[in-house]
Design an enzyme around this catalytic site. Structure first.
Site, PDB file in Angstrom:
ATOM      1  N   ARG A 262      56.427  41.716  -5.072  1.00 60.76           N
ATOM      2  CA  ARG A 262      56.823  42.513  -3.802  1.00 60.76           C
ATOM      3  C   ARG A 262      57.620  41.689  -2.923  1.00 60.76           C
ATOM      4  NH1 ARG A 262      50.764  45.273  -2.675  1.00 60.76           N
ATOM      5  NH2 ARG A 262      50.736  46.354  -4.817  1.00 60.76           N
ATOM      6  N   ARG A 277      49.675  36.304   0.944  1.00 67.31           N
ATOM      7  CA  ARG A 277      50.815  37.306   0.692  1.00 67.31           C
ATOM      8  C   ARG A 277      52.079  36.479   0.290  1.00 67.31           C
ATOM      9  NH1 ARG A 277      50.850  42.248   3.616  1.00 67.31           N
ATOM     10  NH2 ARG A 277      49.521  41.199   4.913  1.00 67.31           N
ATOM     11  N   GLU A 349      41.726  42.416   3.175  1.00 62.91           N
ATOM     12  CA  GLU A 349      42.027  43.342   1.977  1.00 62.91           C
ATOM     13  C   GLU A 349      42.004  42.458   0.636  1.00 62.91           C
ATOM     14  OE1 GLU A 349      44.852  46.140  -0.211  1.00 62.91           O
ATOM     15  OE2 GLU A 349      45.207  45.967   1.949  1.00 62.91           O
ATOM     16  N   SER A 352      42.324  47.921  -3.010  1.00 65.04           N
ATOM     17  CA  SER A 352      42.651  49.318  -2.604  1.00 65.04           C
ATOM     18  C   SER A 352      42.507  50.459  -3.706  1.00 65.04           C
ATOM     19  CB  SER A 352      43.891  49.305  -1.729  1.00 65.04           C
ATOM     20  OG  SER A 352      44.287  50.694  -0.990  1.00 65.04           O
ATOM     21  N   ARG A 391      43.698  36.609  -4.200  1.00 65.76           N
ATOM     22  CA  ARG A 391      43.022  36.839  -3.109  1.00 65.76           C
ATOM     23  C   ARG A 391      41.648  36.580  -3.435  1.00 65.76           C
ATOM     24  NH1 ARG A 391      45.358  41.101   1.439  1.00 65.76           N
ATOM     25  NH2 ARG A 391      47.527  40.323   1.317  1.00 65.76           N
TER      26      ARG A 391
END
Length: 430
Positions: A262, A277, A349, A352, A391
């Site tokens: 990403r 991130r 988070e 999801s 994560r």
């Protein structure tokens, strides 16, 4: 993609649902383009009928020797042919305009989704586990003594730039063990089919799951046109693209451990330290393809699959329902799972899980036949992280850290580490 027939039938409801997502009323524009497209198609059919009738009369006039009528009819046929070509072009242009507009509109939220503008309006559903009481000030993952040397951001920056990391030694092995543990749990206990899928895909695959055209800047494209996947949701969901599946075989459930990429175009300045991130990361993704009537129950099932990963690793978490303003583009309902990170004293988070209804299925023409001989209908698609490996590594390290700078590792990982149970303050498995 949205059903144009539903917009025609209930334009006010369509606009009201978009308004819940902060999108301006659009039904009138959609219907104006649709009306122009349908009018062109209707006129083309009329012109085609007139052309066919005149064509039949041309031969009759020729046979009678009526040269004037023959020439008149031949000119009429040519005129109708030209007009038909023009109308076909108008219809194609309007169809493309309609498709382009619909492709930029987000999915409509379910009635049960809480209203809200952003993450502040999300609704907590439940919590599991209690954050550990430390008798020292807990550090962030990259500050832990036994981890810092082998979580190398400087070397990664030399190789690739910012938002990359090189893992070595024990921390690299724990990262690998986490991915294997998650995949085994989903396959052996949750009944998902493991898949090894490509990380390079065509435009059509990215369009089908909603990454294109709206979010092209968030992804990476190669010089020869392939896209690097942001998640294996793209590949796994597109297994159904263009297919008519056997309804008796649904649901189908997949999981895949892949690299993900990403650009993080919209996150400048956020989480710039550590590996929370990154441009390149790994994830174990879950995808389900179901009958429409089963998708909400499947959504709850997939949420539990992700939660059980964290419970097995003894990581405190909370599950929240995203509000309309915080949901992803293709979702009609989303649960986020946030893991406790003591180094940040915050829940962040880690998964999801979304149901997309038939939104993606319409974009990729993925259908099923409810029973033999029945008319095909669109499937429902769901996706969820099960979970983000990097994560999860952060959470394991921060929650298990010791005052000496080592890490006590969850029992669920011990067998993946040759019986080792901790990382020492010197960075070795022991």
């Amino acid at each position: 993609m949205h059903d144009i027939r539903a917009i025609r039938e209930t334009p006010e409801a369509f606009d009201a649902a978009l308004a819940r997502r902060g999108v301006a009323p659009t039904a009138a524009t959609v219907l104006e383009i649709d009306a122009a497209r349908r009018a062109a198609i209707g006129q083309a059919e009329t012109e085609k009928a007139a052309q066919n009738a005149a064509s039949k009369q041309v031969g009759a006039a020729k046979a009678k020797g009526d040269e004037a009528e023959f020439e008149r009819l031949r000119a009429l046929v040519a005129e109708k042919k030209a007009e038909l070509a023009r109308l076909d072009e108008v219809a194609r242009a309007k169809d493309a305009e309609l498709t382009a507009l619909l492709a930029t509109l987000p999915n409509l939220p379910l009635a049960t989704v809480p209203d809200g503008a952003d993450e502040a309006d999300n609704v907590e559903l439940h919590r599991w586990g209690s954050p550990r009481d430390f008798d020292f000030a807990p550090k962030e993952h990259f500050e832990i003594a036994g981890i810092a040397r082998d979580m190398d951001f400087a070397l990664a920056a030399k190789l690739s730039g910012s938002r990359f990391v090189v893992l070595r030694g024990a921390v690299a092995r724990v990262h690998r063990a986490l991915a294997q543990f998650m995949t085994d749990l989903h396959v052996d206990h949750h009944g998902l089919t493991e898949v090894n899928s490509p990380v390079l895909v065509r435009d059509e695959a990215m369009f089908g799951t909603g990454q294109l055209p709206k979010f092209a800047e968030d992804s990476y494209q190669t010089t020869n046109g392939w896209w690097l996947i942001p998640t294996s949701e793209v590949t796994l969901t597109n297994f159904a693209a263009g297919e008519v599946l056997d309804g008796a075989a649904l649901p189908v459930r997949f999981c895949a451990h892949t690299l993900c990429f990403r650009s993080e175009a919209g996150s400048a300045g956020r989480d710039t330290t550590g590996m929370l991130r990154q441009h390149q990361f790994e994830k174990v993704e879950m995808v389900s393809i179901t009958r429409p009537e089963d998708s909400l129950a499947e959504h709850d099932r997939m949420t539990r699959c992700a939660e059980e990963v964290l419970e097995a690793l003894e990581l405190p978490y909370r599950t929240i329902a995203l509000c309309t303003g915080d949901m992803g583009f293709g979702a009609q309902k989303t649960h986020d799972i946030e893991v406790w990170l003591p180094g940040q004293t915050a829940y962040r988070e880690i998964s999801s899980v979304s149901t997309c209804g038939d939104f993606q299925a319409r974009r990729m023409n993925a259908r099923f036949r409810p029973e033999p001989g029945a008319k095909p209908d669109f499937v429902h698609t769901l996706n969820g992280s099960g979970v983000a490996v990097g994560r999860c590594l952060i959470a394991v390290l921060e929650n298990g850290q010791t005052a000496e700078g080592g890490v006590e590792l969850p029992a669920a990982l011990h067998r993946y580490l040759g019986g080792k149970t901790r990382i020492t303050s010197e960075g070795a498995l022991a």
